[in-house]
Design an enzyme around this catalytic site. Structure first.
Site, PDB file in Angstrom:
ATOM      1  N   ASN A   7       0.879  -1.171   0.000  1.00 32.52           N
ATOM      2  CA  ASN A   7       0.000   0.000   0.000  1.00 32.52           C
ATOM      3  C   ASN A   7       0.914   1.218   0.000  1.00 32.52           C
ATOM      4  OD1 ASN A   7      -1.750   2.074   0.518  1.00 32.52           O
ATOM      5  ND2 ASN A   7      -2.714   1.110   2.293  1.00 32.52           N
ATOM      6  N   ARG A  91      -2.509  -2.031  -3.459  1.00 42.49           N
ATOM      7  CA  ARG A  91      -3.723  -1.244  -3.278  1.00 42.49           C
ATOM      8  C   ARG A  91      -3.618  -0.039  -4.204  1.00 42.49           C
ATOM      9  NH1 ARG A  91      -5.005   3.329   1.048  1.00 42.49           N
ATOM     10  NH2 ARG A  91      -7.151   3.668   0.432  1.00 42.49           N
ATOM     11  N   HIS A 180     -12.873   3.054  -0.031  1.00 50.44           N
ATOM     12  CA  HIS A 180     -12.855   1.988   0.992  1.00 50.44           C
ATOM     13  C   HIS A 180     -13.574   0.731   0.497  1.00 50.44           C
ATOM     14  CE1 HIS A 180     -12.881   5.455   4.151  1.00 50.44           C
ATOM     15  NE2 HIS A 180     -11.628   5.039   3.986  1.00 50.44           N
ATOM     16  N   ARG A 241     -11.681  15.971   7.664  1.00 51.00           N
ATOM     17  CA  ARG A 241     -12.484  16.307   6.474  1.00 51.00           C
ATOM     18  C   ARG A 241     -13.909  16.653   6.884  1.00 51.00           C
ATOM     19  NH1 ARG A 241     -11.109  10.857   3.353  1.00 51.00           N
ATOM     20  NH2 ARG A 241      -9.111  10.654   4.410  1.00 51.00           N
ATOM     21  N   GLU A 384      -8.233  -5.323   4.679  1.00 52.95           N
ATOM     22  CA  GLU A 384      -8.099  -5.028   3.253  1.00 52.95           C
ATOM     23  C   GLU A 384      -6.911  -5.784   2.646  1.00 52.95           C
ATOM     24  OE1 GLU A 384      -8.548  -1.084   4.956  1.00 52.95           O
ATOM     25  OE2 GLU A 384      -9.153  -0.413   2.963  1.00 52.95           O
TER      26      GLU A 384
END
Ligand code: AMP
Length: 399
Positions: A7, A91, A180, A241, A384
């Protein structure tokens, strides 16, 4: 079969080496501050203490070489030869509308990933750098890309088209993509396994709540709507965010505060969310601690966060015509007893009822619903990396 999962960020690189026969992690680690002073690699062989090596890491290629050296090290390594490495899975954040599943990398796929750079200008270039670095160092090892956006490609048009002139979709592919996806995919499948029901027969709302958060409606195993949008800025309140706001605020704030596009971007992505509302921290643990002492803005930040999540759950129950299971995952979803409790409070009308004792769980799988809860409420730690490793194995074995 051994699969390395990578990743890659712009200045960091996380990795895990899987033995796919047992689906176990042999080693994992993190390369930090690539191209910046103070770079280092932290490597952990499963069952051993982490080893940290501080060394200049000018680029991703050097980073990958260090990962391979660590994996081959006599003391804390797990490979005796690089020939043991069957494949590398990456990823990759954005595949636009080009890929709805994972793919084996080849020059055509790489060209498609480059075409998606305008859609994810911060993430895709870093992911591509990681792939190119592996290609240079391990030219004969097959590589696979697993996309954050892929799982959401099943959304119907009415869920992904924005109320903007349609030409923007045609010209620039402006639409909801969602992120996601690998996590929502994993936890929805795992939830079905835990409930011992086919995922095709379930209506699940998956809440991936971390520094970045997204909520997805998974109907019959397919994503039919998700809270993030064209970018990962939309949806519920996050660490820094803002999540959903009135889009006209962008022009209003730009004019009144005299901000340019870059300042606005930083404001909405880095200075808002829990941090912006609380004025204290983007980390939920700090917010929970301050709220417990009665600090009003932290209490407010928690209320805004959990109210927003609750509204999405209600909306997705409406979108699917009901809900069988509610799943919490990622840093906040797996660990915050308080957030889970606040989110579920008031959802009794939907058939959601949690057992406060069973809810006292962190970081492990649990069914936290009361025995009478019509909707099963699950905590499912996400994985993941395992999805990436499985897809990589499947695609490489299919050759
Ligand atoms: P992630 O992005 O998935 O790594 O999630 C990071 C978020 O999880 C941060 O806001 C952390 O504060 C939160 N988190 C991690 N552990 C806990 C905990 N024990 N209680 C509450 N929040 C936690």
């Amino acid at each position: 079969m051994k699969v390395l999962v990578i990743n890659c960020g712009s200045s960091s690189l996380k990795y895990q080496l899987f033995d796919m026969n047992a689906e176990s992690v042999l080693a994992k680690g993190l390369v930090e501050r690539i191209g910046i002073d103070g770079s280092q690699i932290k490597h952990t062989k499963t069952g051993m203490e982490a080893v940290v090596k501080a060394t200049p890491i000018p680029d991703h290629k050097v980073g990958i070489q260090l990962v391979l050296d660590a994996l081959m090290d006599k003391g804390h390594g797990v490979l005796s030869s690089l020939d043991e490495l069957s494949a590398v899975g990456h990823r990759v954040v954005h595949a636009g509308e080009k890929f709805s599943t994972s793919v084996k990398l080849d020059p055509q796929v790489m060209a498609a990933l480059r075409e998606c750079i305008p859609l994810a200008p911060l993430h895709n270039p870093a992911n591509i750098m990681g792939i190119e670095a592996v290609t240079e160092v391990l030219p004969s090892v097959p590589q696979v890309a697993v996309f954050d956006t892929a799982f959401h490609q099943t959304m119907p048009e009415h869920a992904y088209i924005y109320g903007l002139p349609y030409g923007y979709y045609e010209k620039y592919k402006v639409r909801r993509y969602g992120f996601h996806g690998t996590s929502h995919y994993y936890v929805s499948r795992r939830a079905a396994e835990i409930l011992d029901k086919p995922v095709e027969r379930l209506k699940i709302v998956t809440c991936h709540l971390g520094n970045g958060s997204s909520i997805t409606a998974v109907q019959g195993g397919r994503s039919i709507d998700t809270s993030m949008g064209f970018t990962p800025l939309a949806g519920v309140l996050m660490g820094t965010r803002c999540g959903d706001i009135d889009p006209a605020l962008v022009a209003f704030i730009a004019q009144t505060e005299k901000l340019d596009i870059k300042d606005l971007d930083a404001l909405l992505n880095k200075k808002s969310g829990l941090l912006g509302v609380s004025g204290l921290s983007s980390d939920l643990r700090d917010i929970e601690e301050a709220a417990a002492k009665g600090e009003p803005r932290s209490k407010l930040a928690l209320a805004v966060l959990t109210y927003g999540i609750r509204k999405y759950i209600g909306a997705y129950a409406a979108a699917m015509g009901g809900i069988d299971a509610l799943v919490f995952t990622a840093g906040v979803g797996e660990n915050s007893i308080l957030v889970r409790s606040m989110v579920c409070e008031g959802l009794e009308f939907l058939g959601v009822s949690i057992d406060q004792e069973k809810n006292k769980v962190r970081g492990k799988e649990a069914d936290i619903g009361t025995s009478g809860s019509r909707v099963r409420v699950l905590v499912v730690p996400t994985n993941e990396e395992l999805v990436i490793a499985r897809d990589t194995k499947r695609l490489v074995a299919a050759d």
